[in-house]
Design a protein around this motif. Structure first.
Motif, PDB file in Angstrom:
ATOM      1  N   GLN B 910     -40.113   9.025 -16.391  1.00 55.57           N
ATOM      2  CA  GLN B 910     -39.299   8.560 -15.270  1.00 55.57           C
ATOM      3  C   GLN B 910     -38.173   9.533 -14.984  1.00 55.57           C
ATOM      4  O   GLN B 910     -37.694  10.227 -15.882  1.00 55.57           O
ATOM      5  N   LEU B 911     -37.763   9.546 -13.709  1.00 54.27           N
ATOM      6  CA  LEU B 911     -36.723  10.497 -13.299  1.00 54.27           C
ATOM      7  C   LEU B 911     -35.351  10.020 -13.774  1.00 54.27           C
ATOM      8  O   LEU B 911     -34.969   8.875 -13.556  1.00 54.27           O
ATOM      9  N   VAL B 912     -34.638  10.933 -14.447  1.00 57.81           N
ATOM     10  CA  VAL B 912     -33.284  10.614 -14.904  1.00 57.81           C
ATOM     11  C   VAL B 912     -32.379  11.811 -14.608  1.00 57.81           C
ATOM     12  O   VAL B 912     -32.852  12.883 -14.247  1.00 57.81           O
ATOM     13  N   GLY B 913     -31.075  11.584 -14.803  1.00 63.19           N
ATOM     14  CA  GLY B 913     -30.140  12.697 -14.754  1.00 63.19           C
ATOM     15  C   GLY B 913     -29.858  13.172 -16.166  1.00 63.19           C
ATOM     16  O   GLY B 913     -30.009  12.415 -17.126  1.00 63.19           O
ATOM     17  N   LEU B 914     -29.485  14.425 -16.327  1.00 63.04           N
ATOM     18  CA  LEU B 914     -29.096  14.953 -17.631  1.00 63.04           C
ATOM     19  C   LEU B 914     -27.750  15.664 -17.482  1.00 63.04           C
ATOM     20  O   LEU B 914     -27.553  16.417 -16.528  1.00 63.04           O
ATOM     21  N   LEU B 915     -26.860  15.399 -18.435  1.00 56.83           N
ATOM     22  CA  LEU B 915     -25.586  16.120 -18.470  1.00 56.83           C
ATOM     23  C   LEU B 915     -25.500  16.851 -19.800  1.00 56.83           C
ATOM     24  O   LEU B 915     -25.742  16.255 -20.858  1.00 56.83           O
ATOM     25  N   THR B 916     -25.186  18.121 -19.749  1.00 51.28           N
ATOM     26  CA  THR B 916     -25.103  18.893 -20.990  1.00 51.28           C
ATOM     27  C   THR B 916     -23.782  18.602 -21.689  1.00 51.28           C
ATOM     28  O   THR B 916     -22.759  18.361 -21.045  1.00 51.28           O
ATOM     29  N   LEU B 959     -31.774  17.211 -13.132  1.00 50.72           N
ATOM     30  CA  LEU B 959     -32.705  16.088 -13.012  1.00 50.72           C
ATOM     31  C   LEU B 959     -33.869  16.390 -13.939  1.00 50.72           C
ATOM     32  O   LEU B 959     -34.227  17.554 -14.138  1.00 50.72           O
ATOM     33  N   ALA B 960     -34.458  15.346 -14.505  1.00 52.86           N
ATOM     34  CA  ALA B 960     -35.553  15.558 -15.453  1.00 52.86           C
ATOM     35  C   ALA B 960     -36.476  14.361 -15.424  1.00 52.86           C
ATOM     36  O   ALA B 960     -36.082  13.274 -15.002  1.00 52.86           O
ATOM     37  N   VAL B 961     -37.716  14.558 -15.846  1.00 53.43           N
ATOM     38  CA  VAL B 961     -38.593  13.405 -16.062  1.00 53.43           C
ATOM     39  C   VAL B 961     -38.721  13.218 -17.565  1.00 53.43           C
ATOM     40  O   VAL B 961     -39.031  14.159 -18.292  1.00 53.43           O
ATOM     41  N   VAL B 962     -38.446  11.988 -18.004  1.00 57.97           N
ATOM     42  CA  VAL B 962     -38.414  11.701 -19.442  1.00 57.97           C
ATOM     43  C   VAL B 962     -39.170  10.405 -19.696  1.00 57.97           C
ATOM     44  O   VAL B 962     -39.025   9.424 -18.954  1.00 57.97           O
ATOM     45  N   LYS B 963     -39.966  10.411 -20.728  1.00 56.33           N
ATOM     46  CA  LYS B 963     -40.733   9.227 -21.117  1.00 56.33           C
ATOM     47  C   LYS B 963     -39.776   8.059 -21.371  1.00 56.33           C
ATOM     48  O   LYS B 963     -38.831   8.197 -22.158  1.00 56.33           O
ATOM     49  N   ASP B 964     -40.043   6.944 -20.706  1.00 57.51           N
ATOM     50  CA  ASP B 964     -39.202   5.756 -20.836  1.00 57.51           C
ATOM     51  C   ASP B 964     -37.737   6.046 -20.491  1.00 57.51           C
ATOM     52  O   ASP B 964     -36.822   5.393 -20.996  1.00 57.51           O
ATOM     53  N   GLY B 965     -37.520   7.020 -19.639  1.00 55.40           N
ATOM     54  CA  GLY B 965     -36.164   7.480 -19.315  1.00 55.40           C
ATOM     55  C   GLY B 965     -35.254   6.384 -18.775  1.00 55.40           C
ATOM     56  O   GLY B 965     -34.041   6.406 -18.978  1.00 55.40           O
ATOM     57  N   LYS B 966     -35.848   5.398 -18.069  1.00 55.91           N
ATOM     58  CA  LYS B 966     -35.066   4.316 -17.478  1.00 55.91           C
ATOM     59  C   LYS B 966     -34.211   3.592 -18.513  1.00 55.91           C
ATOM     60  O   LYS B 966     -33.117   3.138 -18.214  1.00 55.91           O
ATOM     61  N   ASN B 967     -34.776   3.478 -19.720  1.00 53.35           N
ATOM     62  CA  ASN B 967     -34.072   2.734 -20.762  1.00 53.35           C
ATOM     63  C   ASN B 967     -33.248   3.632 -21.671  1.00 53.35           C
ATOM     64  O   ASN B 967     -32.871   3.232 -22.761  1.00 53.35           O
ATOM     65  N   VAL B 986     -28.501  11.450 -21.303  1.00 52.62           N
ATOM     66  CA  VAL B 986     -29.212  10.905 -20.147  1.00 52.62           C
ATOM     67  C   VAL B 986     -28.212  10.174 -19.257  1.00 52.62           C
ATOM     68  O   VAL B 986     -27.397   9.384 -19.745  1.00 52.62           O
ATOM     69  N   SER B 987     -28.279  10.454 -17.936  1.00 52.91           N
ATOM     70  CA  SER B 987     -27.320   9.843 -17.025  1.00 52.91           C
ATOM     71  C   SER B 987     -28.036   9.260 -15.816  1.00 52.91           C
ATOM     72  O   SER B 987     -29.257   9.358 -15.688  1.00 52.91           O
ATOM     73  N   ASN B 988     -27.260   8.700 -14.943  1.00 52.51           N
ATOM     74  CA  ASN B 988     -27.730   8.278 -13.634  1.00 52.51           C
ATOM     75  C   ASN B 988     -28.202   9.529 -12.870  1.00 52.51           C
ATOM     76  O   ASN B 988     -27.766  10.633 -13.157  1.00 52.51           O
ATOM     77  N   THR B 989     -29.099   9.344 -11.890  1.00 48.80           N
ATOM     78  CA  THR B 989     -29.534  10.511 -11.130  1.00 48.80           C
ATOM     79  C   THR B 989     -28.532  10.889 -10.046  1.00 48.80           C
ATOM     80  O   THR B 989     -28.624  11.974  -9.485  1.00 48.80           O
ATOM     81  N   ILE B 990     -27.621   9.998  -9.715  1.00 48.74           N
ATOM     82  CA  ILE B 990     -26.625  10.318  -8.679  1.00 48.74           C
ATOM     83  C   ILE B 990     -25.352  10.794  -9.377  1.00 48.74           C
ATOM     84  O   ILE B 990     -24.730  10.051 -10.128  1.00 48.74           O
TER      85      ILE B 990
END
Ligand SMILES: [Zn+2]
Lengths: 91, 1001
Positions: B910-916, B959-967, B986-990
């Motif tokens: 699922q699409l998620v946001g990522l912050l380093t 932005l990234a796609v991550v398995k079970d990213g929603k949770n 893992v963050s919000n996509t916005i």
């Protein structure tokens, strides 16, 4: 390269056309009433036969019309070409 | 060498036109009309190369395109050198330079020749067996193999020559201009068929043209004299086009053939300049007549590959056609009558023929008597068991053959010679016939493959159809032509023919020697150094299929595709395995018949013509303003606009800030635009998009997501309702053509009942996208009459306006999250409108930005790019875009698939946001994501799809796609890179303006 007799334009080189997979697979009218298996049958399962196969073709770089073709896959002989909605020829 | 090896002035050679050329660095002379091979032979040079594996000295064997040995490097010292050219096909010209291949340091002293003495170490499959182990050594092996093997060297700069393509349509195509082809073409053209006659040689007439056998007569003339008259008359025939130096490379279905026409290869260096070198002819013929002739077979015996061993027919051609003597002491070795014609030709020119060795018991053909009368000794029922002479044959040893042909008896006789002509019979050239899909049949008695049946579209005439004798050729030609062309008579129905007939036949695929096969070297494929021994070994090791034996022994896999020895390979396999040749089948002949240069294949499609490209109407402005461009599909789009010595990063950071702080402008003309009209237009949109469209008011815009029938996101874009039954849809730049095709497909095939018309209008409009807090003020300057208040012109709505009397469509839509307007102007006014925006925006420091900034800005807002953040495996749910999927609509494309067990699975990517963790580290797009660092094997959870340094947030975002990213919101993950592990959360996509306030700012 095939020489394809577009039912609307006449004989043209294959490079003007796009092949569109197996013909005569109708989109189900009520998809929601189908089981997963039935829907998968429509969605994924395609024939790949040695012999006469019915295919969809599109005159993509011409009139852009879709039509059907009966083609012998063993020697690429085009047995028949007929318009969308028409029944396949019986032999 | 001062030796004169020219016999008499030949009519095909212009002895007044002397030409100098270089071979292996030395200068030699020949005459106009010579091939490199004939000129070398005239200079008494037979050793022209080394063989591929054993580096054995090899000489010129043939006089045509089937040559396996005499392959040379053209212009060896130039970086536009050409490898693998056949000396037998190169017509010499002033300035020609050629050199031998496969030898180092020179053809006369070659270090690799040691392989010859190590030959027992190089059996079939040697490379497969030896270099398999240990694996880590492969790189070293490969270096050695490539260094000592390989055919020639490739050029290392761009080909400077010009090539061309031409389409030809004709009624009848005749391939091959020997006697059969010429007669067929003449009849076709005279019967009003538009006819094209092709031949690979520079002269018409095939082998008949240099025929000197007085027993072969047509209308009481020598066959060659009669044919010359026919050829002369061809130029007066209407409907007939003739092309020489034109070789058919491929014969595809439906009589589609590719041929290479050689236009300048034979010209002097100075005359080649600025001319088209070769032309690829793409021929579609209603009917094809194959008249490709036959190839002479060698004989397979011990040491049959020495320089000076040549095909008997080639010796005849060199003496009769080129006026060149191949040897001063000649011997012929044969299983048929044709070698006697070659022998007599030489004898009549005063050249010594020592003997003829014939494996047959006798022959009663007239020509045999002439040879005996000439005092030439004939050894019947004899075979050659060995030959001597390292760089040139010096003698042969012969012995009597046993009755069954499998062994030799009696005492050995040695005869000295400097040239040996071998004649193993004829193989019909059926290569093109099989390429077309036609089947062959094996004639067990004559040991030849011939076309199984003629068709309405294709016939084979002359020797390629299995007819070898003059009377038989003409009789069958007349019969076939009448049927094929549907004519009552031919011009040659009542021609008077006289010719010898061959009655005695004997064929032995592998001739025996007094030594055991293990100690002999009977070459079957000269170019690839495959011997009969290798084939027998392959059979012993269990290979049965001809295709497998071929690959294991590499028989027939050289640049000549084994034109000479393929039949012998089949014969030896059949004899050894005890099966019939007809049951064994034959290997596939693949195009091209002779090698083609890449230049010919690509023709004019090089450099800027390699692919079509599209430019927007504002392109000139972008160039003037120093834009860097990127390719998006076929489009050249402005990527960024660097100022002075700005790097790309600096330019993008500046552009991105400007767009959010004041105003930016983007050329969005490349977005696909489809005009949709018809009374069912709303219903159509309902079916193709995931959301509902019936209630969209006229003048309003809506974002739509389009799925494939499998439920995966396919395209997206904003569609505007222009009228009751009129919409304009935008698509992604790259997806425009596919979306159009898909929509047409559904309309034509699934929903023909819908009243909907689609028109692609992408090129009709130019689009300038104004963006940023000051965009409203700029638009107001351009269109002062338009009320830009949120009440009159709210977000997601459209106005038709006049700008300088030009009708434009303005949409208030945003892909950046800023207040934003898209002005769509007729394409021809695109640049004017764009410049007007720039002018009006000056006081707000309007900043043109490219695709990179656009991508960055939308990523700050978490807007997806189909094809970058999606890859054909993402559902709307995976993208966390459930809000756009209508629950009420009964059906739309892909709806049913959203309820499949697989698409409803919880742990999809699922699409998620990522912050380093370190806000300055920018992730690499495509980098893999893991949750554990110490676990092996580590599970890959997904990958980074979009990543930027955001100047407006002053930190890195992704932005990234991550398995079970929603949770996983707030969870710490890792990006393992080559030298470090990067920690991310893992963050919000916005990331920016989550409340969407700026759109109405
Ligand atoms: Zn058409």
């Amino acid at each position: 390269m095939f020489l394809i007799n577009c039912p609307y334009c006449g004989e043209r080189d294959q490079q003007e056309f796009k092949a569109g997979g197996e013909a005569h697979i109708e989109r189900p009218k009520q998809p929601t009433e189908l089981s997963d298996d039935e829907w998968a049958e429509y969605l994924f399962m395609r024939k790949n036969i040695k012999g006469v196969q019915f295919e969809r073709w599109n005159h993509a770089h011409g009139c852009r019309k879709w039509f059907n073709m009966a083609r012998d896959t063993s020697n690429d002989e085009i047995k028949a070409i007929y318009k969308m909605g028409e029944k396949p020829p019986t032999q | 060498m001062t030796q004169n090896l020219r016999v008499k002035s030949s009519e095909f050679i212009d002895e007044t036109n002397r030409i100098s050329f270089k071979f292996d660095g030395k200068t030699y002379y020949g005459f106009k009309g010579d091939t490199l091979a004939s000129a070398l032979i005239a200079n008494n040079i037979h050793l022209v190369g080394r063989s591929f594996k054993y580096h054995r000295p090899r000489g010129i064997m043939t006089s045509g395109s089937e040559e396996p040995n005499a392959i040379v490097q053209i212009n060896p010292n130039s970086n536009i050198t050409e490898p693998n050219a056949r000396a037998t096909e190169i017509e010499i010209y002033e300035g020609l330079e050629a050199s031998s291949q496969n030898c180092w340091p020179s053809v006369n002293f070659d270090i690799g020749g040691i392989n010859n003495f190590l030959a027992p170490l190089f059996p079939a499959g040697f490379y497969y067996k030896t270099f398999m182990w240990p694996k880590s050594f492969w790189e070293k092996y490969e270096f050695l193999i490539r260094h000592s093997a390989g055919l020639g060297k490739s050029p290392n700069t761009r080909d400077p020559d010009i090539y061309d393509h031409r389409n030809i349509h004709c009624d009848v195509l005749v391939v091959g201009a020997g006697i059969s082809g010429i007669l067929a073409a003449r009849n076709a053209a005279k019967n009003n068929f538009k006819t094209l006659l092709l031949d690979e040689k520079n002269e018409l007439g095939g082998s008949t043209i240099f025929e000197a056998n007085e027993d072969n007569k047509i209308n009481n003339n020598l066959a060659s004299e009669w044919l010359k008259k026919e050829i002369n008359e061809l130029k007066n025939i209407k409907n007939l086009e003739i092309k020489t130096r034109t070789s058919v490379a491929a014969y595809h279905q439906y009589n589609y053939l590719l041929a290479r026409e050689n236009l300048t290869d034979h010209l002097d260096k100075k005359d080649k300049k600025n001319k088209i070198r070769q032309r690829l002819l793409k021929i579609r013929a209603k009917k094809v007549i194959l008249a490709t002739g036959a190839l002479e077979r060698p004989l397979i015996f011990n040491n049959n590959d020495r320089p000076g061993i040549m095909l008997s027919s080639a010796i005849k051609k060199y003496s009769n056609f080129y006026g060149v003597v191949c040897g001063t002491k000649n011997i012929f070795f044969t299983n048929n009558d044709s070698a006697y014609e070659s022998a007599l030709s030489l004898h009549n020119k005063g050249i010594k023929v020592e003997a003829v060795i014939d494996i047959r018991e006798n022959s009663d053909a007239k020509i045999i008597k002439k040879i005996s009368d000439a005092g030439i000794k004939i050894y019947w029922s004899h075979t050659i068991v060995d030959t001597k002479g390292y760089k040139r044959i010096s003698s042969i040893s012969i012995m009597r053959l046993s009755n069954d042909g499998t062994s030799v008896t009696g005492s050995k006789i040695s005869i000295s010679c400097d040239c040996l002509g071998i004649a193993g019979g004829w193989t019909p050239a059926v290569h093109l016939c099989t390429q077309s899909g036609s089947k062959l049949t094996f004639d067990e008695e004559r040991k030849i493959f011939i076309p199984k049946a003629d068709t309405k579209e294709q016939i084979s005439v002359g020797s390629c159809g299995g007819d070898f004798e003059l009377d038989e050729i003409i009789k069958n030609l007349n019969y076939k032509l009448k049927n094929f062309l549907n004519i009552n008579k031919t011009d040659f129905d009542s021609i008077a023919l006289e010719n010898d007939h061959e009655t005695s036949k004997r064929n032995i695929w592998l001739l025996p020697s007094d030594q055991s096969i293990g100690k002999t070297k009977p070459f079957v494929d000269y170019q690839n150094d495959a011997t009969a021994k290798d084939i027998k070994l392959a059979l012993r090791e269990g290979f049965r299929s001809i295709e497998h034996v071929k690959r294991y022994t590499t028989t027939g896999m050289g640049t000549d595709q084994g034109k000479l020895g393929n039949m012998h390979a089949l014969g030896i396999i059949a004899d050894t395995a005890g099966v019939k040749m007809g049951e064994l089948g034959t290997t596939t002949f693949r195009p091209p018949y002779t090698p083609l240069t890449f230049g010919t294949i690509v023709g004019r499609n090089v450099g800027k013509f390699f692919d079509t490209f599209r430019r927007t109407p504002m392109n000139d402005w972008h160039i003037k303003n120093k834009a860097e461009f990127e390719n998006v599909g076929q489009w050249k789009r402005s990527w960024y606009y660097p100022k002075e010595d700005e790097t790309m990063h600096q330019a993008v950071q500046r552009e991105s800030k400007a767009a959010r702080q004041s105003a930016g402008i983007l050329d969005a003309s490349t977005l696909g635009k489809i005009d949709i009209q018809g009374s069912d237009a709303s219903e159509f949109l309902n079916r193709v998009y995931t959301n509902a469209w019936s209630k969209l008011a006229i003048g309003k815009c809506r974002y739509g997501l389009m799925l494939n029938e499998d439920g995966m996101v396919y395209d997206d874009g904003v569609t505007t309702r222009l009228g009751e039954n009129h919409y304009i849809m935008t698509t992604t730049t790259g997806g425009a053509a596919n979306v159009m095709g898909k929509l047409e497909d559904y309309l034509q095939t699934e929903w023909p009942e819908l009243d909907v018309y689609l028109t692609s209008v992408t090129d009709h409009f130019a689009t300038a996208s104004l963006c940023g807090p000051n965009s409203k003020k700029i638009l107001n300057k351009i269109i002062p009459d338009l009320d830009l208040s949120d009440d009159n012109f709210p977000h997601m709505s459209f106005k038709e306006v006049l700008i300088d009397k030009i009708k434009c469509r303005v949409m208030r839509i945003s892909f950046t999250g800023e207040l934003s307007y898209e002005i769509n102007a007729p394409a021809s006014y695109g640049e004017a409108i764009w410049e007007k925006c720039i002018e009006a925006g000056k006081e707000f420091n309007i900043t043109p930005y490219g695709t990179e900034t656009m991508h960055l800005l939308r990523a700050e807002k978490g807007f997806i790019i189909v094809g970058q953040d999606t890859d054909g495996t993402m559902t709307p749910n995976d993208l966390q875009m459930d809000w756009i999927v209508s629950k009420k609509k009964y059906d739309f494309i892909g709806k049913r698939s959203l309820y499949r067990s697989d698409t409803m699975k919880q742990n999809r990517k699922q699409l998620v946001g990522l912050l380093t963790e370190d806000p300055n580290i920018v992730l690499e797009e495509g980098a893999q994501i893991v949750s554990e660092l110490n676990q092996k094997p580590v599970e890959m959870l997904g990958h980074v799809t979009s990543s930027y340094f955001s100047p407006n947030l002053n930190k890195s975002i992704a932005l990234a796609v991550v398995k079970d990213g929603k949770n996983m919101r707030g969870k710490k993950l890792f990006i393992p890179m080559e030298n470090k592990n990067i920690s991310v959360t893992v963050s919000n996509t916005i990331f920016f303006d989550e409340e969407n306030k700026r759109i109405n700012a």
